[in-house]
Write a protein that holds these residues in place. Sequence first.
Motif, PDB file in Angstrom:
ATOM      1  N   THR A 140     -10.374  -3.263  10.658  1.00  0.00           N
ATOM      2  CA  THR A 140      -9.122  -2.789  10.081  1.00  0.00           C
ATOM      3  C   THR A 140      -7.903  -3.334  10.829  1.00  0.00           C
ATOM      4  O   THR A 140      -6.937  -3.782  10.208  1.00  0.00           O
ATOM      5  N   LYS A 141      -7.932  -3.329  12.150  1.00  0.00           N
ATOM      6  CA  LYS A 141      -6.774  -3.830  12.910  1.00  0.00           C
ATOM      7  C   LYS A 141      -6.554  -5.319  12.663  1.00  0.00           C
ATOM      8  O   LYS A 141      -5.410  -5.768  12.541  1.00  0.00           O
ATOM      9  N   THR A 142      -7.622  -6.084  12.566  1.00  0.00           N
ATOM     10  CA  THR A 142      -7.488  -7.513  12.268  1.00  0.00           C
ATOM     11  C   THR A 142      -6.941  -7.708  10.861  1.00  0.00           C
ATOM     12  O   THR A 142      -6.096  -8.576  10.626  1.00  0.00           O
ATOM     13  N   THR A 143      -7.403  -6.902   9.925  1.00  0.00           N
ATOM     14  CA  THR A 143      -6.900  -6.975   8.551  1.00  0.00           C
ATOM     15  C   THR A 143      -5.401  -6.695   8.518  1.00  0.00           C
ATOM     16  O   THR A 143      -4.640  -7.385   7.840  1.00  0.00           O
ATOM     17  N   ILE A 144      -4.963  -5.696   9.249  1.00  0.00           N
ATOM     18  CA  ILE A 144      -3.536  -5.360   9.297  1.00  0.00           C
ATOM     19  C   ILE A 144      -2.750  -6.528   9.883  1.00  0.00           C
ATOM     20  O   ILE A 144      -1.714  -6.926   9.352  1.00  0.00           O
ATOM     21  N   GLU A 145      -3.239  -7.101  10.980  1.00  0.00           N
ATOM     22  CA  GLU A 145      -2.535  -8.227  11.603  1.00  0.00           C
ATOM     23  C   GLU A 145      -2.510  -9.435  10.671  1.00  0.00           C
ATOM     24  O   GLU A 145      -1.488 -10.108  10.537  1.00  0.00           O
ATOM     25  N   ASN A 146      -3.629  -9.726  10.003  1.00  0.00           N
ATOM     26  CA  ASN A 146      -3.667 -10.838   9.039  1.00  0.00           C
ATOM     27  C   ASN A 146      -2.649 -10.606   7.920  1.00  0.00           C
ATOM     28  O   ASN A 146      -1.969 -11.542   7.486  1.00  0.00           O
TER      29      ASN A 146
ATOM     30  N   ASP B  46       1.491   0.906  12.498  1.00  0.00           N
ATOM     31  CA  ASP B  46       0.801   0.257  11.380  1.00  0.00           C
ATOM     32  C   ASP B  46       1.249   0.852  10.050  1.00  0.00           C
ATOM     33  O   ASP B  46       1.477   0.131   9.081  1.00  0.00           O
ATOM     34  N   LYS B  47       1.405   2.164   9.988  1.00  0.00           N
ATOM     35  CA  LYS B  47       1.848   2.794   8.749  1.00  0.00           C
ATOM     36  C   LYS B  47       3.281   2.400   8.411  1.00  0.00           C
ATOM     37  O   LYS B  47       3.616   2.166   7.253  1.00  0.00           O
ATOM     38  N   LEU B  48       4.127   2.316   9.427  1.00  0.00           N
ATOM     39  CA  LEU B  48       5.495   1.875   9.191  1.00  0.00           C
ATOM     40  C   LEU B  48       5.502   0.442   8.676  1.00  0.00           C
ATOM     41  O   LEU B  48       6.275   0.098   7.789  1.00  0.00           O
ATOM     42  N   TRP B  49       4.622  -0.367   9.247  1.00  0.00           N
ATOM     43  CA  TRP B  49       4.556  -1.750   8.776  1.00  0.00           C
ATOM     44  C   TRP B  49       4.125  -1.785   7.314  1.00  0.00           C
ATOM     45  O   TRP B  49       4.673  -2.539   6.528  1.00  0.00           O
ATOM     46  N   VAL B  50       3.159  -0.977   6.926  1.00  0.00           N
ATOM     47  CA  VAL B  50       2.714  -0.940   5.532  1.00  0.00           C
ATOM     48  C   VAL B  50       3.875  -0.538   4.626  1.00  0.00           C
ATOM     49  O   VAL B  50       4.085  -1.132   3.573  1.00  0.00           O
ATOM     50  N   ILE B  51       4.655   0.453   5.042  1.00  0.00           N
ATOM     51  CA  ILE B  51       5.819   0.864   4.253  1.00  0.00           C
ATOM     52  C   ILE B  51       6.792  -0.302   4.118  1.00  0.00           C
ATOM     53  O   ILE B  51       7.287  -0.606   3.035  1.00  0.00           O
ATOM     54  N   TRP B  52       7.069  -0.973   5.247  1.00  0.00           N
ATOM     55  CA  TRP B  52       7.972  -2.127   5.211  1.00  0.00           C
ATOM     56  C   TRP B  52       7.433  -3.186   4.261  1.00  0.00           C
ATOM     57  O   TRP B  52       8.167  -3.758   3.471  1.00  0.00           O
TER      58      TRP B  52
END
Length: 161
Positions: A123-129, A23-29
Amino acid sequence: MIILFLYENQELQPERWDSDLLDKLWVIWYILRMLNKKLTSSHLQGVITALVTPFDKTKVNLVKFEELVQKAVDAELCGIVPLGTTGESPALSTDEQHALIQRAIDAADGKLAVIVGTGTNNTKTTIENSRVAAQLGADAVLIVTPYYNKPTPAGLKRHFT
């Protein structure tokens, strides 16, 4: 660059990365992607309106929604927010949300910023959205503080980072 460094580091084994690291890597991307789109504070000045989600009795009216986006384009607004607090996102299916995001992006046609409301109480749903909004081409996401439960300051920090 950070992602490539982590991936190429032989000591780190991507197949063993836990979901928090991914998830953190995705945020960086996502941040790097947003920087590449050159969305700056100048894009976020002026009128940015939260869109309502129009319905026809029991279903989302995508034609009326697209008309709302076109009105924003015609009015030369700086941006729109589909699925914000006026967008009825908790009442929509995942497919309806994705259809609205895609319609907004297509109708805006790069003429205004599309800032998708992706926040939920989970939080996980927010990340996926947020991941889906980025994949569909959103310029940015709008994430709310989790509602109904009251996270501690440390919980809020974990939600937003």
